[in-house]
Design an enzyme around this catalytic site. Sequence first.
Site, PDB file in Angstrom:
ATOM      1  N   LYS A   9       3.370   9.651   2.523  1.00 15.35           N
ATOM      2  CA  LYS A   9       2.762   9.684   1.190  1.00 15.35           C
ATOM      3  C   LYS A   9       1.910   8.431   0.979  1.00 15.35           C
ATOM      4  CE  LYS A   9       6.984   7.755  -0.805  1.00 15.35           C
ATOM      5  NZ  LYS A   9       8.253   8.107  -1.471  1.00 15.35           N
TER       6      LYS A   9
ATOM      7  N   ARG B  93      15.438  11.036 -11.633  1.00 19.24           N
ATOM      8  CA  ARG B  93      13.990  11.092 -11.567  1.00 19.24           C
ATOM      9  C   ARG B  93      13.640  12.569 -11.452  1.00 19.24           C
ATOM     10  NH1 ARG B  93      11.188   7.176  -7.174  1.00 19.24           N
ATOM     11  NH2 ARG B  93      11.821   8.929  -5.903  1.00 19.24           N
TER      12      ARG B  93
ATOM     13  N   MET C   6     -10.198 -14.537  -6.067  1.00 22.54           N
ATOM     14  CA  MET C   6     -10.611 -13.162  -5.795  1.00 22.54           C
ATOM     15  C   MET C   6     -10.940 -12.942  -4.320  1.00 22.54           C
ATOM     16  SD  MET C   6     -13.686 -10.867  -7.408  1.00 22.54           S
ATOM     17  CE  MET C   6     -13.048 -10.720  -9.054  1.00 22.54           C
TER      18      MET C   6
ATOM     19  N   TYR D 170      -8.409 -23.000  -8.529  1.00 19.83           N
ATOM     20  CA  TYR D 170      -8.358 -22.795  -9.983  1.00 19.83           C
ATOM     21  C   TYR D 170      -7.060 -23.342 -10.554  1.00 19.83           C
ATOM     22  CZ  TYR D 170     -12.304 -19.541  -9.725  1.00 19.83           C
ATOM     23  OH  TYR D 170     -13.526 -18.973  -9.541  1.00 19.83           O
TER      24      TYR D 170
HETATM   25  C1  LIG Z   1       9.220   7.893  -0.539  1.00 14.00           C
HETATM   26  C2  LIG Z   1      10.355   8.787  -0.279  1.00 14.00           C
HETATM   27  C3  LIG Z   1      11.120   8.626   0.886  1.00 14.00           C
HETATM   28  C4  LIG Z   1      10.907   7.478   1.849  1.00 14.00           C
HETATM   29  O1  LIG Z   1      11.459   6.327   1.301  1.00 14.00           O
HETATM   30  P1  LIG Z   1      11.442   4.929   2.096  1.00 14.00           P
HETATM   31  O2  LIG Z   1      12.207   4.016   1.231  1.00 14.00           O
HETATM   32  O3  LIG Z   1      10.015   4.532   2.212  1.00 14.00           O
HETATM   33  O4  LIG Z   1      12.056   5.178   3.417  1.00 14.00           O
HETATM   34  C5  LIG Z   1      12.116   9.556   1.127  1.00 14.00           C
HETATM   35  N1  LIG Z   1      12.352  10.575   0.262  1.00 14.00           N
HETATM   36  C6  LIG Z   1      11.643  10.742  -0.858  1.00 14.00           C
HETATM   37  C7  LIG Z   1      11.969  11.876  -1.776  1.00 14.00           C
HETATM   38  C8  LIG Z   1      10.628   9.858  -1.178  1.00 14.00           C
HETATM   39  O5  LIG Z   1       9.934  10.020  -2.297  1.00 14.00           O
END
Ligand SMILES: *Cc1c(COP(=O)(O)O)cnc(C)c1O
Length: 364
Positions: A35, A130, A304, A256
């Site tokens: 993802k 969630r 930056m 800065y």
């Molecule tokens: C992002 C996610 C994972 C992976 O989690 P990590 O902590 O990056 O290993 C696994 N399952 C679900 C449902 C996720 O959203």
Amino acid sequence: MPRPIQAFVHTHALRHNLARMRAAAPDTRVWAVVKANAYGHGIERVFEGLRAADGFALLDLDEAQRLRSLGWRGPVLLLEGVFEMRDLELCSRLDLWHTVHCDEQVDMLSRHKTQVPHRIFLKMNSGMNRLGFTPTRFRSAWTRLNQLPQVDEISLITHFSDADGSKGVAEQMRVFAKTTEDLPGERSTCNSAGLLRHANDAAVATDWVRPGIALYGSAPDFPERSIAHWDLQPTMSLRSRIIATQDLAVGDTVGYGSSFTAETPMRLGVVACGYADGYPRHCPTGTPVLVQGVRTRTLGRVSMDMIAVDLTPCREAGFDTEVTLWGKASTGEVLPIDEVAQAAGTVGYELMCAVSSRVGFTQD
Ligand SMILES: *Cc1c(COP(=O)(O)O)cnc(C)c1O
């Protein structure tokens, strides 16, 4: 010449980390979680290194489409399922498996016209609060789904909130196992932390595990454990070069807000890397950095486009010397992204996802 900052994605390290995840639960299939554009690495750039996975899990339909364009014919799982009716068309067309976590998604499925029934991962909210059906509602959701002609096999999935910490996974695992006791179908649990810390408990490893962050060479439970402890390798290296040096006298300040003051005469290097590249502005003086593979520290505020580094331990360094902000120096020394993240008060996940579009990527 573009600015000298560059990100490198290491294919061999992705392969190594994936093999480590397999070794942590040898009898289980592995979703490589890709993802957020493969945690900022780029789906196309990690594909080669992760193609030995049993499937890819992600959120965006666009990313699923890109995986199919790369020629991946194996399983693809949408971790949040669909967002609207027409996403289901794409699921049918691209053969995507999808999570169902709420009644609205069941409703959409019931209205979907498809020749081929879909493979579903029904999600339980076992305590994370969630996504997912609570244990009391889970079975009725399963029954309703199971009656739909649009649905093929139903697998069962849940997500741990505390796999990386002291609370652990036992209670959520107990709830998940008890609620699903007599339901058929494959089970999926375990993010990276669950897999590394808890998968020696066979009940926790289930049929499919879902590592993300560990594949990318960040320890899910840093600072308790490091990538060295888990035998993981950095898959992303952010490197740049020194574009100027300054000699400081006692009392001179840097950057800065003049937040750093020299207490002895010293030399600093100015690095072409700033918060507009995705380097966190919150990194204070003392954040670790590698100059020519030698560990030193940042000085003063991150601006930056630039950051100052202490050249005291690196006498030879000057204009054009390589600087590694995180990952692996070209000489092989490693600065775990987790150490930089900690200095910024965040986690490796956020840093790798935030490398900005002006930084060029190279795959090696
Ligand atoms: C992002 C996610 C994972 C992976 O989690 P990590 O902590 O990056 O290993 C696994 N399952 C679900 C449902 C996720 O959203």
